[in-house]
Design a protein around this motif. Structure first.
Motif, short mmCIF file in Angstrom:
data_model
loop_
_atom_site.label_atom_id
_atom_site.label_comp_id
_atom_site.label_asym_id
_atom_site.label_seq_id
_atom_site.Cartn_x
_atom_site.Cartn_y
_atom_site.Cartn_z
N HIS A 12 50.84 29.55 -17.09
CA HIS A 12 50.33 30.31 -15.95
C HIS A 12 48.89 29.94 -15.64
CE1 HIS A 12 53.88 32.80 -16.10
NE2 HIS A 12 53.68 32.97 -17.39
N TRP A 13 48.67 28.69 -15.29
CA TRP A 13 47.33 28.22 -14.97
C TRP A 13 47.42 27.08 -13.97
CZ3 TRP A 13 45.83 23.16 -15.76
CH2 TRP A 13 46.71 22.38 -16.50
N LYS A 14 46.28 26.78 -13.35
CA LYS A 14 46.21 25.60 -12.50
C LYS A 14 44.78 25.10 -12.43
CE LYS A 14 46.04 27.90 -7.98
NZ LYS A 14 46.70 27.98 -6.69
N LYS A 15 44.64 23.85 -12.05
CA LYS A 15 43.35 23.19 -11.93
C LYS A 15 42.99 23.14 -10.45
CE LYS A 15 41.14 18.95 -13.53
NZ LYS A 15 41.39 17.69 -14.26
N ILE A 16 41.81 23.64 -10.11
CA ILE A 16 41.36 23.66 -8.72
C ILE A 16 39.88 23.27 -8.68
CG2 ILE A 16 43.05 25.41 -8.02
CD1 ILE A 16 40.79 27.47 -8.06
N THR A 17 39.36 23.08 -7.49
CA THR A 17 37.93 22.77 -7.38
C THR A 17 37.11 24.03 -7.60
OG1 THR A 17 37.77 23.17 -5.00
CG2 THR A 17 38.39 20.92 -5.70
N LEU A 18 35.88 23.82 -8.01
CA LEU A 18 34.96 24.94 -8.20
C LEU A 18 34.78 25.70 -6.90
CD1 LEU A 18 32.93 26.58 -9.84
CD2 LEU A 18 31.24 24.79 -9.36
N ALA A 19 34.67 24.98 -5.79
CA ALA A 19 34.49 25.62 -4.49
C ALA A 19 35.68 26.52 -4.15
CB ALA A 19 34.30 24.56 -3.40
N GLU A 20 36.90 26.07 -4.46
CA GLU A 20 38.09 26.89 -4.20
C GLU A 20 38.06 28.16 -5.05
OE1 GLU A 20 41.82 24.04 -3.18
OE2 GLU A 20 40.90 23.73 -5.15
N ALA A 21 37.68 28.02 -6.31
CA ALA A 21 37.62 29.17 -7.21
C ALA A 21 36.60 30.19 -6.71
CB ALA A 21 37.27 28.72 -8.62
N GLN A 22 35.46 29.70 -6.27
CA GLN A 22 34.43 30.61 -5.76
C GLN A 22 34.87 31.27 -4.46
OE1 GLN A 22 31.20 27.78 -5.81
NE2 GLN A 22 30.46 28.56 -7.79
N LYS A 23 35.59 30.55 -3.61
CA LYS A 23 36.12 31.12 -2.37
C LYS A 23 37.10 32.25 -2.66
CE LYS A 23 36.26 27.46 0.84
NZ LYS A 23 37.04 26.54 1.63
N MET A 24 37.83 32.12 -3.78
CA MET A 24 38.79 33.13 -4.19
C MET A 24 38.11 34.35 -4.81
SD MET A 24 41.52 30.59 -6.04
CE MET A 24 42.69 31.83 -6.54
N ALA A 60 36.54 17.08 -16.17
CA ALA A 60 35.63 18.02 -15.52
C ALA A 60 35.44 17.71 -14.04
CB ALA A 60 34.28 18.01 -16.22
N THR A 61 35.63 16.48 -13.63
CA THR A 61 35.43 16.12 -12.24
C THR A 61 36.59 15.29 -11.74
OG1 THR A 61 34.21 14.13 -12.83
CG2 THR A 61 32.90 16.10 -12.43
N SER A 62 36.84 15.39 -10.45
CA SER A 62 37.90 14.58 -9.87
C SER A 62 37.35 13.21 -9.53
CB SER A 62 38.44 15.27 -8.61
OG SER A 62 37.50 15.18 -7.57
N GLN A 63 38.18 12.38 -8.95
CA GLN A 63 37.77 11.03 -8.58
C GLN A 63 36.61 11.05 -7.58
OE1 GLN A 63 38.98 8.48 -10.12
NE2 GLN A 63 40.73 9.39 -11.10
N SER A 64 36.53 12.07 -6.75
CA SER A 64 35.49 12.14 -5.72
C SER A 64 34.20 12.76 -6.22
CB SER A 64 36.02 12.95 -4.52
OG SER A 64 36.25 14.29 -4.92
N GLY A 65 34.14 13.15 -7.50
CA GLY A 65 32.94 13.75 -8.03
C GLY A 65 32.91 15.26 -7.88
N THR A 66 33.97 15.85 -7.38
CA THR A 66 34.04 17.29 -7.21
C THR A 66 34.32 17.95 -8.55
OG1 THR A 66 34.95 16.99 -5.00
CG2 THR A 66 35.25 19.15 -5.99
N THR A 67 33.60 19.00 -8.86
CA THR A 67 33.81 19.70 -10.12
C THR A 67 35.13 20.45 -10.09
OG1 THR A 67 31.44 19.96 -10.41
CG2 THR A 67 32.85 21.42 -11.69
N MET A 68 35.92 20.25 -11.13
CA MET A 68 37.21 20.92 -11.25
C MET A 68 37.11 22.00 -12.32
SD MET A 68 38.88 19.29 -8.95
CE MET A 68 40.58 19.76 -9.20
N VAL A 69 37.83 23.09 -12.11
CA VAL A 69 37.87 24.19 -13.07
C VAL A 69 39.31 24.63 -13.25
CG1 VAL A 69 35.54 25.00 -12.53
CG2 VAL A 69 37.48 25.92 -11.25
N TYR A 70 39.54 25.50 -14.22
CA TYR A 70 40.87 26.00 -14.52
C TYR A 70 40.90 27.50 -14.28
CZ TYR A 70 40.95 21.53 -16.86
OH TYR A 70 40.87 20.19 -17.13
N ILE A 71 42.01 27.96 -13.70
CA ILE A 71 42.17 29.40 -13.49
C ILE A 71 43.54 29.84 -13.99
CG2 ILE A 71 40.62 29.47 -11.49
CD1 ILE A 71 43.22 29.74 -9.74
#
Length: 79
Positions: free
Chosen positions: A57-69, A20-31
């Motif tokens: 057909h998926w990838k793991k990105i940060t929550l912030a990136e997903a929201q930006k999209m 659910a989180t990366s090494q830096s504590g950033t929340t990761m999500v799947y799209i």
């Protein structure tokens, strides 16, 4: 035997946290990378992204990136 049990439990517990989180504590999500996809998901086991995962057909990105999209939270994952 005890060492193996300890390592297995440690791996399991850390694996659940790292998913659910990366090494830096950033929340990761799947799209889904499909053209009509609009949501982000908390887990790959979500029934609404399973087919995309099965087809690759998926990838793991940060929550912030997903929201930006412009992605919205999945109605199943984030009930």
């Amino acid at each position: 035997m005890l060492k193996t049990l300890f390592l297995t439990l440690t791996f399991f517990l850390l694996g659940a946290t790292v998913d659910a989180t990366s090494q830096s504590g950033t929340t990761m999500v799947y799209i889904s990378t499909g053209n009509s996809a609009y949501a982000y998901h908390a887990k790959l086991e979500c029934r609404t992204i399973k087919r995309c995962v099965a087809e690759g057909h998926w990838k793991k990105i940060t929550l912030a990136e997903a929201q930006k999209m412009g992605r919205k939270p999945c109605g199943v994952c984030y009930k």
